[in-house]
Design an enzyme around this catalytic site. Structure first.
Site, PDB file in Angstrom:
ATOM      1  N   LYS A 158       0.896  -1.171   0.000  1.00  0.00           N
ATOM      2  CA  LYS A 158       0.000   0.000   0.000  1.00  0.00           C
ATOM      3  C   LYS A 158       0.918   1.200   0.000  1.00  0.00           C
ATOM      4  CE  LYS A 158      -4.097   1.712   2.403  1.00  0.00           C
ATOM      5  NZ  LYS A 158      -5.020   1.729   1.240  1.00  0.00           N
TER       6      LYS A 158
HETATM    7  C1  LIG Z   1      -6.534   0.209  -4.167  1.00  0.00           C
HETATM    8  C2  LIG Z   1      -7.227  -0.336  -2.950  1.00  0.00           C
HETATM    9  N1  LIG Z   1      -7.796  -1.576  -3.037  1.00  0.00           N
HETATM   10  C3  LIG Z   1      -8.426  -2.112  -1.957  1.00  0.00           C
HETATM   11  C4  LIG Z   1      -8.533  -1.423  -0.778  1.00  0.00           C
HETATM   12  C5  LIG Z   1      -9.227  -2.114   0.390  1.00  0.00           C
HETATM   13  O1  LIG Z   1      -8.246  -2.503   1.328  1.00  0.00           O
HETATM   14  P1  LIG Z   1      -8.653  -2.659   2.854  1.00  0.00           P
HETATM   15  O2  LIG Z   1      -8.862  -1.293   3.407  1.00  0.00           O
HETATM   16  O3  LIG Z   1      -7.473  -3.363   3.484  1.00  0.00           O
HETATM   17  O4  LIG Z   1      -9.888  -3.490   2.904  1.00  0.00           O
HETATM   18  C6  LIG Z   1      -7.973  -0.141  -0.645  1.00  0.00           C
HETATM   19  C7  LIG Z   1      -8.091   0.617   0.668  1.00  0.00           C
HETATM   20  N2  LIG Z   1      -8.338   2.001   0.457  1.00  0.00           N
HETATM   21  C8  LIG Z   1      -7.997   2.846   1.596  1.00  0.00           C
HETATM   22  C9  LIG Z   1      -7.761   4.245   1.146  1.00  0.00           C
HETATM   23  C10 LIG Z   1      -8.929   5.190   1.191  1.00  0.00           C
HETATM   24  C11 LIG Z   1      -8.430   6.616   0.898  1.00  0.00           C
HETATM   25  O5  LIG Z   1      -9.143   7.343   0.184  1.00  0.00           O
HETATM   26  O6  LIG Z   1      -7.321   6.978   1.340  1.00  0.00           O
HETATM   27  C12 LIG Z   1      -9.019   2.669   2.723  1.00  0.00           C
HETATM   28  O7  LIG Z   1     -10.100   2.102   2.451  1.00  0.00           O
HETATM   29  O8  LIG Z   1      -8.665   3.046   3.851  1.00  0.00           O
HETATM   30  C13 LIG Z   1      -7.293   0.391  -1.740  1.00  0.00           C
HETATM   31  O9  LIG Z   1      -6.712   1.612  -1.674  1.00  0.00           O
END
Ligand SMILES: Cc1[nH+]cc(COP(=O)(O)O)c(CN[C@@H](CCC(=O)O)C(=O)O)c1O
Length: 304
Positions: A158
């Site tokens: 990430k």
């Molecule tokens: C590209 C991406 N794909 C999947 C996810 C889901 O991952 P998880 O949170 O572990 O279930 C997130 C989280 N996106 C984060 C960023 C939001 C933002 O605008 O900054 C979040 O959901 O916290 C992504 O950024």
């Protein structure tokens, strides 16, 4: 976001929110190599608790490892620091943002010689894709931008720089009047949203893209486990955009997005055109878990 009361944990100390600054020659600001997490704290019946804190911090360290960033704190220290930030800001619920980045000790592509700094902020954050969307479902558009190839950047991490791709996609979709973008992978299969993982429902089964090119979402893993507990078969497979068009239901998952139903992709109505029964059941079970109403997963909640 910078002009508010509160405290931010910066390199081991809580500092007043407005004083949590960095120099304009901060390496990560110029070259984009930083790693971060999005974590939610919820007001549960036993007080405020951070959802799957351990897994989020483990992913933060995995992201740093992938980019060879030497974390200056242990996972346990950052877990405790996240609880401290919630307490210091007197948040009953909120969104935590830990970030590790290279400082201004060095410029030039190579970060060798730059120090890894860590900050943790937290703030209240409601429905990421809108309250209405949580009930009615959102409208999304397939992006003209492609999700990263797995050897162009590191998709298991990430990483801050990875989000330029997400910004382009989200900007394009919202400018065209949609709520969010769906990105395809380099081979043209549905991959994930700009900030979410994708699920579809077909004939009572739940499908999600395999992890080849998408972020290993913690909410994705949670929902897959909860679906199993509800007796719903979960299949990871390559999904084409027209399989999404023809799905009975679809939804996004993410820490910020939680479980957000999708009612339309590329102006094609999905199923009945609003949150479907399996999406509703999973959304309700998810919220039971994160608000501590389900004894089954108390270990996923780290009380603050
Ligand atoms: C590209 C991406 N794909 C999947 C996810 C889901 O991952 P998880 O949170 O572990 O279930 C997130 C989280 N996106 C984060 C960023 C939001 C933002 O605008 O900054 C979040 O959901 O916290 C992504 O950024």
């Amino acid at each position: 976001m910078s002009d508010r009361d509160g405290f931010i944990w910066q390199d081991g100390k809580l500092v007043p929110w407005r004083e949590a600054t960095t120099h304009v020659l901060t390496h990560s600001l110029h070259y984009g190599m930083g790693v971060f997490e999005g974590v939610r704290a919820y007001k549960t019946e036993r007080g405020t608790a951070i959802f799957r804190l351990k897994e989020h911090t483990e992913r933060l360290f995995r992201s740093a490892h992938i980019f060879q960033m030497q974390m200056p704190y242990t996972a346990e220290e950052l877990n405790e620091a996240q609880k401290e930030v919630i307490r210091a800001n007197k948040l009953e619920s909120g969104y935590l943002r830990p970030l590790a980045f290279y400082g201004s000790e060095k410029m030039g592509v190579s970060p060798k010689g730059a120090k890894v700094h860590v900050i943790i902020a937290a703030w209240p954050w409601g429905a990421y894709l809108g309250e209405e969307g949580m009930q009615r479902g959102i409208r999304i558009k397939t992006s003209s931008y492609t999700r990263h190839h797995v050897n162009i950047t590191m998709v298991r991490a990430k990483a801050s720089g990875n989000y330029m791709n997400s910004i382009l996609a989200n900007n394009e979709a919202t400018t065209d009047g949609y709520d969010e973008a769906l990105l395809l992978d380099p081979e043209g299969y549905a991959c994930e949203g700009a900030g979410e993982n994708l699920f579809i429902v077909k004939n009572g089964k739940l499908y999600t893209p395999d992890l080849t090119a998408c972020l290993e979402g913690i909410t994705r893993a949670t929902v897959m486990q909860l679906a199993g507990e509800l007796g719903i078969e979960v299949i990871e497979k390559r999904i084409t955009r027209d399989e999404v068009y023809c799905a009975d239901e679809a939804f996004f998952t993410g820490t910020a997005a939680e479980v957000t139903p999708i009612r339309e992709l590329d102006n094609r109505q999905i199923g009945v055109g609003h949150r479907g029964p399996i999406t509703k059941a999973l959304q309700e079970k998810y919220f039971d878990v994160v608000y501590g109403r389900s004894a089954a997963h108390a270990d996923w909640l780290a009380t603050v």
